[in-house]
Design a protein around this motif. Sequence first.
Motif, PDB file in Angstrom:
ATOM      1  N   TYR A   1      -3.156   2.149  12.905  1.00 44.54           N
ATOM      2  CA  TYR A   1      -3.823   1.376  12.271  1.00 44.54           C
ATOM      3  C   TYR A   1      -5.193   0.857  11.198  1.00 44.54           C
ATOM      4  O   TYR A   1      -4.654   0.834  10.079  1.00 44.54           O
ATOM      5  N   ALA A   2      -5.988   0.987  11.568  1.00 46.91           N
ATOM      6  CA  ALA A   2      -7.081   0.627  11.331  1.00 46.91           C
ATOM      7  C   ALA A   2      -8.065   1.792  10.198  1.00 46.91           C
ATOM      8  O   ALA A   2      -7.713   1.528   8.919  1.00 46.91           O
ATOM      9  N   MET A   3      -7.249   3.073   9.796  1.00 46.42           N
ATOM     10  CA  MET A   3      -7.797   3.873   9.203  1.00 46.42           C
ATOM     11  C   MET A   3      -6.064   3.768   7.841  1.00 46.42           C
ATOM     12  O   MET A   3      -6.422   3.876   7.179  1.00 46.42           O
ATOM     13  N   ASN A   4      -4.686   3.092   8.439  1.00 45.60           N
ATOM     14  CA  ASN A   4      -4.147   2.987   7.082  1.00 45.60           C
ATOM     15  C   ASN A   4      -4.173   2.056   6.340  1.00 45.60           C
ATOM     16  O   ASN A   4      -3.336   1.699   5.790  1.00 45.60           O
ATOM     17  N   ASN A   5      -5.233   1.108   6.739  1.00 46.25           N
ATOM     18  CA  ASN A   5      -5.512   0.198   6.367  1.00 46.25           C
ATOM     19  C   ASN A   5      -7.140  -0.286   5.484  1.00 46.25           C
ATOM     20  O   ASN A   5      -7.470  -1.047   4.977  1.00 46.25           O
TER      21      ASN A   5
ATOM     22  N   PHE B   1       1.633   2.996  10.925  1.00 44.85           N
ATOM     23  CA  PHE B   1       0.591   3.061  10.874  1.00 44.85           C
ATOM     24  C   PHE B   1       0.148   4.537  10.460  1.00 44.85           C
ATOM     25  O   PHE B   1      -1.683   5.220  10.457  1.00 44.85           O
ATOM     26  N   MET B   2       1.172   5.078   9.884  1.00 49.11           N
ATOM     27  CA  MET B   2       0.811   6.511   9.625  1.00 49.11           C
ATOM     28  C   MET B   2       0.836   6.671   8.076  1.00 49.11           C
ATOM     29  O   MET B   2       1.566   7.602   7.709  1.00 49.11           O
ATOM     30  N   TYR B   3       1.270   5.686   7.221  1.00 49.88           N
ATOM     31  CA  TYR B   3       1.863   6.370   6.330  1.00 49.88           C
ATOM     32  C   TYR B   3       0.796   6.547   5.015  1.00 49.88           C
ATOM     33  O   TYR B   3       0.915   7.584   4.161  1.00 49.88           O
ATOM     34  N   PHE B   4      -0.431   6.487   5.599  1.00 44.96           N
ATOM     35  CA  PHE B   4      -1.161   7.103   4.813  1.00 44.96           C
ATOM     36  C   PHE B   4      -1.763   8.539   4.710  1.00 44.96           C
ATOM     37  O   PHE B   4      -1.918   9.218   4.845  1.00 44.96           O
ATOM     38  N   TYR B   5      -1.255   9.030   6.720  1.00 48.85           N
ATOM     39  CA  TYR B   5      -1.047  10.774   7.192  1.00 48.85           C
ATOM     40  C   TYR B   5      -0.238  11.049   6.737  1.00 48.85           C
ATOM     41  O   TYR B   5      -0.445  12.364   6.253  1.00 48.85           O
ATOM     42  N   LEU B   6       1.216  10.534   6.520  1.00 48.19           N
ATOM     43  CA  LEU B   6       2.059  11.450   5.707  1.00 48.19           C
ATOM     44  C   LEU B   6       1.397  11.602   4.072  1.00 48.19           C
ATOM     45  O   LEU B   6       2.267  12.533   3.908  1.00 48.19           O
ATOM     46  N   LYS B   7       1.055  10.304   3.769  1.00 46.29           N
ATOM     47  CA  LYS B   7       1.134  10.994   2.365  1.00 46.29           C
ATOM     48  C   LYS B   7      -0.307  12.214   1.773  1.00 46.29           C
ATOM     49  O   LYS B   7       0.264  12.951   1.000  1.00 46.29           O
ATOM     50  N   MET B   8      -1.147  11.538   3.081  1.00 47.56           N
ATOM     51  CA  MET B   8      -2.684  12.660   2.257  1.00 47.56           C
ATOM     52  C   MET B   8      -2.718  13.623   3.324  1.00 47.56           C
ATOM     53  O   MET B   8      -3.721  14.002   3.225  1.00 47.56           O
ATOM     54  N   GLY B   9      -2.569  13.893   4.870  1.00 52.28           N
ATOM     55  CA  GLY B   9      -2.577  14.122   5.394  1.00 52.28           C
ATOM     56  C   GLY B   9      -1.811  15.399   6.084  1.00 52.28           C
ATOM     57  O   GLY B   9      -1.781  16.627   4.895  1.00 52.28           O
ATOM     58  N   GLU B  10       0.106  15.520   6.207  1.00 49.56           N
ATOM     59  CA  GLU B  10       0.621  16.072   6.785  1.00 49.56           C
ATOM     60  C   GLU B  10       2.452  15.711   7.031  1.00 49.56           C
ATOM     61  O   GLU B  10       2.830  15.534   7.554  1.00 49.56           O
ATOM     62  N   PRO B  11       2.046  15.539   5.440  1.00 53.73           N
ATOM     63  CA  PRO B  11       3.692  15.245   5.152  1.00 53.73           C
ATOM     64  C   PRO B  11       4.882  16.205   5.837  1.00 53.73           C
ATOM     65  O   PRO B  11       5.518  15.691   5.503  1.00 53.73           O
ATOM     66  N   HIS B  12       4.321  17.236   6.110  1.00 50.05           N
ATOM     67  CA  HIS B  12       5.623  17.998   6.847  1.00 50.05           C
ATOM     68  C   HIS B  12       6.107  16.970   8.298  1.00 50.05           C
ATOM     69  O   HIS B  12       6.695  17.403   8.909  1.00 50.05           O
ATOM     70  N   LEU B  13       4.772  15.808   8.448  1.00 50.83           N
ATOM     71  CA  LEU B  13       5.394  15.082   9.838  1.00 50.83           C
ATOM     72  C   LEU B  13       6.381  14.388   9.767  1.00 50.83           C
ATOM     73  O   LEU B  13       7.206  13.764  10.894  1.00 50.83           O
ATOM     74  N   SER B  14       7.362  14.016   9.170  1.00 54.85           N
ATOM     75  CA  SER B  14       7.810  13.434   8.390  1.00 54.85           C
ATOM     76  C   SER B  14       9.220  14.097   8.659  1.00 54.85           C
ATOM     77  O   SER B  14      10.404  12.999   8.869  1.00 54.85           O
ATOM     78  N   THR B  15       9.242  15.377   8.671  1.00 56.95           N
ATOM     79  CA  THR B  15      10.510  15.511   9.374  1.00 56.95           C
ATOM     80  C   THR B  15      11.188  15.621  10.616  1.00 56.95           C
ATOM     81  O   THR B  15      10.405  15.205  12.000  1.00 56.95           O
ATOM     82  N   ALA B  16      12.206  15.531  10.363  1.00 59.45           N
ATOM     83  CA  ALA B  16      13.190  16.183  11.332  1.00 59.45           C
ATOM     84  C   ALA B  16      12.480  16.608  12.776  1.00 59.45           C
ATOM     85  O   ALA B  16      12.468  15.689  14.140  1.00 59.45           O
ATOM     86  N   TYR B  17      12.616  17.804  12.245  1.00 56.05           N
ATOM     87  CA  TYR B  17      11.866  18.596  13.870  1.00 56.05           C
ATOM     88  C   TYR B  17      10.357  18.539  14.191  1.00 56.05           C
ATOM     89  O   TYR B  17      10.108  18.345  15.540  1.00 56.05           O
ATOM     90  N   ALA B  18       9.763  17.852  13.340  1.00 52.77           N
ATOM     91  CA  ALA B  18       8.460  17.343  13.607  1.00 52.77           C
ATOM     92  C   ALA B  18       8.249  15.810  14.481  1.00 52.77           C
ATOM     93  O   ALA B  18       7.683  16.161  15.152  1.00 52.77           O
ATOM     94  N   VAL B  19       9.362  14.986  13.754  1.00 55.74           N
ATOM     95  CA  VAL B  19       9.110  13.857  15.040  1.00 55.74           C
ATOM     96  C   VAL B  19       9.551  14.136  16.080  1.00 55.74           C
ATOM     97  O   VAL B  19       9.193  13.490  17.284  1.00 55.74           O
ATOM     98  N   MET B  20      10.964  15.350  16.024  1.00 55.86           N
ATOM     99  CA  MET B  20      11.302  15.736  17.519  1.00 55.86           C
ATOM    100  C   MET B  20      10.320  16.818  18.508  1.00 55.86           C
ATOM    101  O   MET B  20       9.920  15.566  19.391  1.00 55.86           O
ATOM    102  N   MET B  21       9.733  16.911  17.861  1.00 53.84           N
ATOM    103  CA  MET B  21       7.406  17.675  18.440  1.00 53.84           C
ATOM    104  C   MET B  21       6.879  16.615  18.722  1.00 53.84           C
ATOM    105  O   MET B  21       6.520  16.676  20.062  1.00 53.84           O
ATOM    106  N   CYS B  22       7.074  15.364  18.253  1.00 51.73           N
ATOM    107  CA  CYS B  22       6.341  14.358  18.380  1.00 51.73           C
ATOM    108  C   CYS B  22       6.340  13.510  19.981  1.00 51.73           C
ATOM    109  O   CYS B  22       5.949  13.164  20.751  1.00 51.73           O
ATOM    110  N   TYR B  23       7.266  13.333  19.428  1.00 54.11           N
ATOM    111  CA  TYR B  23       8.587  13.185  21.429  1.00 54.11           C
ATOM    112  C   TYR B  23       7.974  14.032  22.318  1.00 54.11           C
ATOM    113  O   TYR B  23       8.049  13.014  23.277  1.00 54.11           O
ATOM    114  N   TRP B  24       7.978  15.152  21.923  1.00 58.21           N
ATOM    115  CA  TRP B  24       7.824  15.653  23.556  1.00 58.21           C
ATOM    116  C   TRP B  24       6.785  15.748  23.648  1.00 58.21           C
ATOM    117  O   TRP B  24       6.822  15.807  24.906  1.00 58.21           O
ATOM    118  N   GLU B  25       5.616  15.613  22.155  1.00 57.01           N
ATOM    119  CA  GLU B  25       4.205  15.677  22.502  1.00 57.01           C
ATOM    120  C   GLU B  25       4.294  14.333  23.321  1.00 57.01           C
ATOM    121  O   GLU B  25       2.552  14.428  24.341  1.00 57.01           O
TER     122      GLU B  25
END
Length: 376
Positions: A21-25, A91-115
């Motif tokens: 949250y801090a990094m996003n702001n 929380f994640m807008y900045f990271y998806l834009k400039m870090g790892e855009p693929h984390l917005s995909t359905a596959y990555a979302v399911m990966m994140c839930y598993w993790e």
Amino acid sequence: MRAPIEVCVFLISLLAPGVLYAMNNIPALQEPLPILGMGMVVLGSVLLLLLLTVRHKKSVDPLFYVFAEFSFTCLVGLTNALEQDGFISGFMYFYLKMGEPHLSTAYAVMMCYWEGVVHFVLFLTMIHRMFRGKSYRTLGLLWAGSSIAHQLVLIPGVVIGKYGSNIRPAFWRNVPFLLVPLWAASLLFSRPREMPIITADKVATEQKKSLLSRPVDLLLSLALLGAMAFSVFRGFVVLDCPLDACFTYIYQHEPYLKDPVGFPRVQMLVCFFYALPMLAVFIYGLRTPGCSWMLDWTIFFAGAMAQTQWCHIGASLHSRTPFTYRVPADRWWQVTTLNVLYGVIPALLALRCYRNPTYFVKPVPEGQANKEKKKN
């Protein structure tokens, strides 16, 4: 009175959403290189907190630091999944834009839930057992298989998929997240496994039985053959096999396999080139007595298949997957049942080996067994 170590790790992990949250702001931290650098600083700070947490311990298992650091990243992943599904925001807008855009995909979302759920619970459980002097080797192998499979699909999937032209520096933090579990797995495999006490007579009796005399193993062998056939078929499908059956399957049953994100294609190829040989080897292990390696590798493989199938099934049904690539409504139960069985079969095999390892114990030489009888 000190709090249990696993509670301390849990509390440190809860800092992850606040950091995001801090990094996003803070605009200065929202460029590609600062994101990577800040990520390294945060992980270094977490390591320092962990060192302070266990400073009173005389000796600490090196895997503790792996499990505890990864626990922090688990909550980063869970935060991403919750934001992508609309439960939270900011929380994640900045990271998806400039870090790892693929984390917005359905596959990555399911990966994140598993993790964020399965891996996080495994880490806390293993840390609890570690500091109670109990074995956590089995749980560790389950996690190692899951984590390695995660990265084997994620890294190539990003590179060859539609996000391959937009790779940012933060993406390369996934490389150590592959190498560290590989090191941890090698460490866990090298440690002695805990085995129940089994008499030589019982081992000899069990290992004299043929496959036909062991109905559970026979059914598992047939199920593994079915899983092998499914691996081959879907491997051909993603390799654009011109057979009518492959064409019909990818367009009428599982169109998700041609999603341009790349993850489903990579997963099918991983299953084709790696899971397929493992399935064949497991059939050999069920037919041949004394294959003690079955007790470890089935658990490792079960973790890998559970993680990849969870992501694949979830992503093929998720609303973030374009409608044209989702499983058709009239084929939903058929495709989902096949995919669930494909993930459950290795788990059933691992459970069989874990619950009744007698057939897989190395046989005691006949002369040695006779000497033990005389002593008794």
